[in-house]
Enzyme design. Sequence first.
Site, mmCIF file in Angstrom:
data_model
loop_
_atom_site.group_PDB
_atom_site.id
_atom_site.type_symbol
_atom_site.label_atom_id
_atom_site.label_comp_id
_atom_site.label_asym_id
_atom_site.label_seq_id
_atom_site.Cartn_x
_atom_site.Cartn_y
_atom_site.Cartn_z
ATOM 1 N N GLY A 46 14.261 29.236 32.094
ATOM 2 C CA GLY A 46 13.822 29.146 33.482
ATOM 3 C C GLY A 46 12.319 28.975 33.540
ATOM 4 O O GLY A 46 11.608 29.349 32.601
ATOM 5 N N HIS A 136 14.020 37.059 38.078
ATOM 6 C CA HIS A 136 12.784 36.903 37.296
ATOM 7 C C HIS A 136 11.926 35.764 37.863
ATOM 8 O O HIS A 136 10.719 35.912 38.053
ATOM 9 C CB HIS A 136 13.169 36.628 35.835
ATOM 10 C CG HIS A 136 12.026 36.445 34.886
ATOM 11 N ND1 HIS A 136 11.777 37.314 33.835
ATOM 12 C CD2 HIS A 136 11.054 35.502 34.811
ATOM 13 C CE1 HIS A 136 10.706 36.901 33.164
ATOM 14 N NE2 HIS A 136 10.251 35.793 33.742
ATOM 15 N N HIS A 140 8.302 35.484 40.071
ATOM 16 C CA HIS A 140 7.133 34.640 39.732
ATOM 17 C C HIS A 140 6.527 33.992 40.981
ATOM 18 O O HIS A 140 5.309 33.961 41.132
ATOM 19 C CB HIS A 140 7.532 33.525 38.761
ATOM 20 C CG HIS A 140 7.398 33.879 37.315
ATOM 21 N ND1 HIS A 140 6.224 34.323 36.750
ATOM 22 C CD2 HIS A 140 8.300 33.841 36.302
ATOM 23 C CE1 HIS A 140 6.409 34.540 35.450
ATOM 24 N NE2 HIS A 140 7.663 34.267 35.160
HETATM 25 NI NI NI Z 1 8.634 34.519 33.330
#
Ligand code: NI
Length: 185
Positions: A46, A136, A140
């Site tokens: 990712g 996650h 960000h």
């Molecule tokens: Ni990361």
Amino acid sequence: MAIRDILIIPDKRLRLISEPVKAVDAALRTLVDDMFATMYEAPGIGLAAIQIGVAQRVVTMDLAKKDEPPEPLVFLNPEIVWSADDTSTYEEGCLSIPEYYEEVERPAAVKVKYLDMDFKPHELDAEGLLATCLQHEIDHINGVLFIDHISKLKRAMVMKKFTKAAKKGVSPALAKDKEPSHHIG
Ligand code: NI
């Protein structure tokens, strides 16, 4: 398609809150192509645009295993609209914090609202690795890193190590032999 440099902590841009995407244009398509090239090269499963220095709410992902055909996914303006009460723990890593892994506890399932590359809205029920990875990456785009979910002491240690390395001008090299699934993104 170009492979772009990935920002490494303590780069302050990783703490920016990214701006919503307003339209799918040529610039956005190039950004997404570059994100995939960068993510596959790293390798990671990712990537959020801010990790290559672009503060837009764009996430790329591919959870396919090494021997499986690629399954590229793009999420524009992703947003968690529901989180499960029960949690799961996964040993996470991040391309912006190379070679550092720590167990993170998060909701085991989430519902995510997002737009696709045709700017069509979708809702996705995610569990397992997909749920972990989405959380996650959405972190960000909100300026949050997985080390924000670990103990203060561990976070201080990893920040110190990377701040020292940045001052010396050495960027910690990515371990190519690591499974991409460790580098959540
Ligand atoms: Ni990361």
